[in-house]
Design a protein around this motif. Structure first.
Motif, PDB file in Angstrom:
ATOM      1  N   GLY A  11       1.747   8.432   6.415  1.00 37.98           N
ATOM      2  CA  GLY A  11       1.710   9.380   5.287  1.00 37.98           C
ATOM      3  C   GLY A  11       2.350  10.691   5.717  1.00 37.98           C
ATOM      4  O   GLY A  11       2.607  10.888   6.914  1.00 37.98           O
ATOM      5  N   VAL A  12       2.573  11.591   4.742  1.00 36.12           N
ATOM      6  CA  VAL A  12       3.255  12.847   5.052  1.00 36.12           C
ATOM      7  C   VAL A  12       2.320  13.814   5.783  1.00 36.12           C
ATOM      8  O   VAL A  12       1.212  14.084   5.324  1.00 36.12           O
ATOM      9  CB  VAL A  12       3.783  13.509   3.752  1.00 36.12           C
ATOM     10  N   VAL A  13       2.767  14.326   6.944  1.00 34.13           N
ATOM     11  CA  VAL A  13       2.000  15.331   7.693  1.00 34.13           C
ATOM     12  C   VAL A  13       2.622  16.700   7.376  1.00 34.13           C
ATOM     13  O   VAL A  13       3.757  16.971   7.771  1.00 34.13           O
ATOM     14  CB  VAL A  13       2.064  15.061   9.218  1.00 34.13           C
ATOM     15  N   PRO A  14       1.895  17.573   6.641  1.00 33.99           N
ATOM     16  CA  PRO A  14       2.510  18.809   6.139  1.00 33.99           C
ATOM     17  C   PRO A  14       3.198  19.672   7.190  1.00 33.99           C
ATOM     18  O   PRO A  14       4.320  20.117   6.984  1.00 33.99           O
ATOM     19  CB  PRO A  14       1.323  19.541   5.493  1.00 33.99           C
ATOM     20  N   GLY A  50       4.852   9.335  -5.412  1.00 33.69           N
ATOM     21  CA  GLY A  50       3.817   9.405  -4.394  1.00 33.69           C
ATOM     22  C   GLY A  50       2.957  10.651  -4.552  1.00 33.69           C
ATOM     23  O   GLY A  50       1.865  10.742  -4.002  1.00 33.69           O
ATOM     24  N   GLY A  51       3.461  11.626  -5.300  1.00 32.22           N
ATOM     25  CA  GLY A  51       2.738  12.884  -5.456  1.00 32.22           C
ATOM     26  C   GLY A  51       2.264  13.154  -6.876  1.00 32.22           C
ATOM     27  O   GLY A  51       1.423  14.024  -7.086  1.00 32.22           O
ATOM     28  N   GLU A  54       0.499   6.610  -4.359  1.00 33.43           N
ATOM     29  CA  GLU A  54      -0.536   6.511  -3.320  1.00 33.43           C
ATOM     30  C   GLU A  54      -1.310   5.214  -3.478  1.00 33.43           C
ATOM     31  O   GLU A  54      -1.723   4.606  -2.485  1.00 33.43           O
ATOM     32  CB  GLU A  54      -1.495   7.697  -3.406  1.00 33.43           C
ATOM     33  N   ALA A  55      -1.532   4.791  -4.733  1.00 30.28           N
ATOM     34  CA  ALA A  55      -2.243   3.519  -4.960  1.00 30.28           C
ATOM     35  C   ALA A  55      -1.430   2.378  -4.361  1.00 30.28           C
ATOM     36  O   ALA A  55      -1.981   1.476  -3.715  1.00 30.28           O
ATOM     37  CB  ALA A  55      -2.473   3.306  -6.456  1.00 30.28           C
ATOM     38  N   PHE A  88      -9.374   2.134  -7.734  1.00 28.72           N
ATOM     39  CA  PHE A  88      -8.556   0.923  -7.579  1.00 28.72           C
ATOM     40  C   PHE A  88      -8.273   0.660  -6.103  1.00 28.72           C
ATOM     41  O   PHE A  88      -8.445  -0.450  -5.599  1.00 28.72           O
ATOM     42  CB  PHE A  88      -7.235   1.080  -8.358  1.00 28.72           C
ATOM     43  N   LYS A  89      -7.884   1.729  -5.402  1.00 20.37           N
ATOM     44  CA  LYS A  89      -7.579   1.635  -3.958  1.00 20.37           C
ATOM     45  C   LYS A  89      -8.803   1.101  -3.201  1.00 20.37           C
ATOM     46  O   LYS A  89      -8.705   0.222  -2.346  1.00 20.37           O
ATOM     47  CB  LYS A  89      -7.194   3.046  -3.498  1.00 20.37           C
TER      48      LYS A  89
END
Ligand code: KG4
Ligand code: ZN
Length: 340
Positions: free
Chosen positions: A44-47, A143-144, A170-171, A218-219
């Protein structure tokens, strides 16, 4: 006002893509994107890593956009940039760079809302994709973000539905992670889903009021289902990967369709314009295209490079703001939670 020869340089740095585009009026001359690969190993994205990567990429990306467009920076009419929503550190790199460039060239600065950019991407001149007519319903799925927006004019937009937790991307990505697939897993779910039975494993759809969405339940449902099945059969995923992916995708497509149907009934608007990386999904595309025949809707899906995060969409929004002489002053800053 001279409106025939506007050259906009646009910068997008809201998440994990460092992007720059140069436009001549509504025509994209160059559209450069440096996608940050560093996040793959973290799932995932690491800010913080995103901000650092933007800082490394921004100069070469802008340089290459100018070269590909065959434009000198002295020819530019204005600098457009994403001011939000997005990751604060990432946005700040783009904002600072855009401000400095506009100041150095003594040309106007134009701040652009990222979500408006996704919607106005449909107005980039493209012989294969006619522009939508107002009013239309914008569906932004990535994704966002997950939003349904009623668009009555270039800057008259109203969010009529949005996710209350995760975005649809993301789901896809988190379900893929549960299946042991690498990040971002959305395209892989799509790939395996093509070979599977969408009705093999029924997942319950979330019950969310109005036109809003929710994907976190859902996830979790996918996670619990997989945990239960692999306890009984450790090879469950391997033996059923195509069917699991097809069932996940089918459920997510049905959730989107149900909300769109509701939005069309509620607004009486039958033109749908889609944006965001998840619009690349073959199940979503097939469903959307089928609605033209089934319900008489008109569906617009732009070229792939204008649906994922890109600076072309920031440039076209900047162009319409330029026509309105809607400029920002140098006190403007990033707003990570900016609304449409
Ligand atoms: O618009 P985007 O490039 O970046 C933002 O998140 O803003 O969208 C990336 C998202 C990821 O969640 C990725 O898994 C998803 O779009 N995605 C897909 C597909 N291609 C990209 N999801 C499902 N099926 C695809 N074919
Ligand atoms: Zn986006």
């Amino acid at each position: 006002m001279q409106s025939e020869n506007i050259y906009i340089l646009a910068i997008e740095s809201s998440c994990d893509d460092t992007a720059c585009a140069v436009l001549h009026n509504n025509v994209v001359l160059s559209n450069v994107v440096a996608t940050q690969k560093i996040h793959e190993q973290y799932g995932g994205v690491v800010p913080e890593l995103a901000s650092r990567a933007h800082q490394q990429s921004i100069v070469p990306v802008v340089d290459s956009a100018l070269k590909q467009a065959n434009i000198y920076k002295e020819q530019l009419s204005a600098i457009a940039f994403t001011s939000g929503p997005g990751l604060m550190g990432s946005l700040l790199v783009g904002v600072s760079f855009a401000k400095s460039l506009a100041m150095a060239l003594d040309i106007p600065l134009i701040d652009v809302n990222h979500m408006q950019g996704h919607l106005l991407a449909h107005f980039i001149k493209d012989k294969d994709n006619p522009i939508p007519t107002f009013p239309f319903l914008g569906l932004t799925i990535s994704g966002g973000h997950t939003q349904i927006v009623k668009v009555t004019d270039y800057f008259k937009m109203e969010v009529i539905g949005e996710t209350i937790d995760d975005a649809i991307g993301e789901a896809f990505d988190k379900s893929a992670k549960t299946l042991g697939l690498p990040y971002p897993g959305g395209p892989l779910i799509d790939k395996y889903a093509k070979l599977g039975n969408p009705k093999a494993f029924p997942f319950t759809k979330p019950k969310v009021a109005d036109l809003n969405f929710s994907f976190s339940g859902f996830k979790t449902a996918v996670l619990y289902f997989i945990q239960k099945q692999t306890k009984e059969n450790p090879d469950f995923i391997k033996e059923n990967l195509n069917d699991i992916c097809a069932s996940i995708q089918y459920t997510l497509v049905e959730i989107i369709l149900a909300k769109l149907k509701k939005a069309v009934i509620q607004t009486g608007i039958k033109t749908i314009a889609v944006g965001g990386g998840v619009s690349a999904n073959s199940g979503i595309r097939k469903m959307l295209q089928s609605t033209e025949k089934r319900f008489g809707w008109k569906v617009h899906i732009p070229k792939f490079e204008y649906t994922t995060d890109n600076a072309g969409m920031i440039g076209i929004t900047g162009y319409y703001k330029y026509l309105n002489q809607d400029f920002s002053d140098l006190s403007i800053t990033a707003n990570s939670r900016a609304k449409i």
